[in-house]
Design an enzyme around this catalytic site. Sequence first.
Site, short mmCIF file in Angstrom:
data_model
loop_
_atom_site.label_atom_id
_atom_site.label_comp_id
_atom_site.label_asym_id
_atom_site.label_seq_id
_atom_site.Cartn_x
_atom_site.Cartn_y
_atom_site.Cartn_z
N LYS A 261 -5.24 4.24 0.85
CA LYS A 261 -5.49 2.80 0.78
C LYS A 261 -4.99 2.27 -0.56
CE LYS A 261 -7.62 2.18 4.74
NZ LYS A 261 -7.08 1.30 5.79
N ASP B 109 -1.39 2.35 2.96
CA ASP B 109 -1.89 1.21 3.74
C ASP B 109 -2.44 0.16 2.78
OD1 ASP B 109 -2.94 -0.55 5.54
OD2 ASP B 109 -4.50 0.79 6.30
N GLU C 109 2.00 0.70 5.66
CA GLU C 109 1.27 -0.12 6.63
C GLU C 109 0.79 -1.43 6.02
OE1 GLU C 109 -2.57 0.37 9.64
OE2 GLU C 109 -1.85 2.10 8.49
N ASP D 189 -0.39 -3.94 11.03
CA ASP D 189 -1.75 -3.70 11.50
C ASP D 189 -2.46 -5.03 11.71
OD1 ASP D 189 -4.36 -3.02 11.99
OD2 ASP D 189 -4.70 -1.95 10.12
N LYS E 131 -5.47 -1.19 17.32
CA LYS E 131 -6.90 -0.96 17.13
C LYS E 131 -7.65 -1.75 18.18
CE LYS E 131 -6.74 -0.30 12.09
NZ LYS E 131 -7.13 -0.88 10.77
#
EC number: 5.1.1.-
Length: 358
Positions: A164, A192, A220, A245, A269
């Site tokens: 992250k 991400d 991402e 995303d 998701k």
Amino acid sequence: MRPTLITHLAFEALHLPLTEPFAIATGAQHAAENVLVRVTLADGTVGLGEAAPFTAVSGETQTSTLAALEPVRELLVGRDVRAWRPASEALGDALALAPSARCGVEMALLDALTRHHRIPLHAFFGGAGTALDIDMTVTAGDVAHAVASTRAILGRGIDTLKVKVGALDPDADAARLVAIHQEAPKARLFADANGGYDVAEALAFLKELERAEVPLSLFEQPVPPSDFAGLAEVTRRSKVPVCADESARSVKDVLRLIRENACHGINIKTMKCGMVEAVSMWSLARAAGLELMVGGMVESVLAMSASAHLAAGLGGFTYADLDTPLFIASHPFQGGAQYAGSRLTLDADAPGHGVTLR
């Protein structure tokens, strides 16, 4: 009475303590405050679903999710669960601003349907497979945290790390990636940003990693969800595949991403769109030649198992980011996805998603 008629819906708060805060660029969860959904059919079959609101991503909370679900009883009780597509359309209208709530209900509906017919959910989605290779997340933090997390993940037998970034400046985030690469030189690395950079910062981050010779396999959501032009620019200028995303919340979003050549792949998701729309997003992305990741919010083995059934059953997913059950300290479930190192395996024969309450 037809055995597949929906006779009862129940919703309750689900508190799931975490082993560490799940921190991303836009915020952190210290516990998963989710919602358990139960659908009961006339023959006594019970389907389970989980809504996992993540305030930092969608603005949803456990309280808002429970409130959004209250009118759903009147909407669904008395319907035949076999008519799951019309039910999904009705839920899409009623829960347009509560996607995780929609997902939890659809999950329970499809679990009830497939349990009634004694088939596993992966077979319902297409039967392409029953296993996936997963990554594990290094949450946002400093260099020392990144190194410690890397060691712990490697100790689990997982060698794909999703880091992250976006909470710090690009140089500081790059330093974390450099330290991780030094600790795990053979690991496959994803970054991400959860929309935490602007275009200049995203490109600076990539440039610094290239200068430091840190191999990145996927980048991402580098820029904010609504910045489709910025996402397209990073995609055009990046040597690393870019995955959307938060910019890919619906079929309409995916269509726009395709038209604008804004990414190389999308992260599906179910908490962003529901179980049913996720299948349509998969079809469109496959037709356009986009790479596919399956991911989630901070979910227990219940919701993650449902997403694993979807991805394994449909097939064609290059990336599987289904690790959040590994961050949950305790939960009230049994069955479902089994984790062994980087391998997630589903029971080939258990009906539904295979998860039950203890």
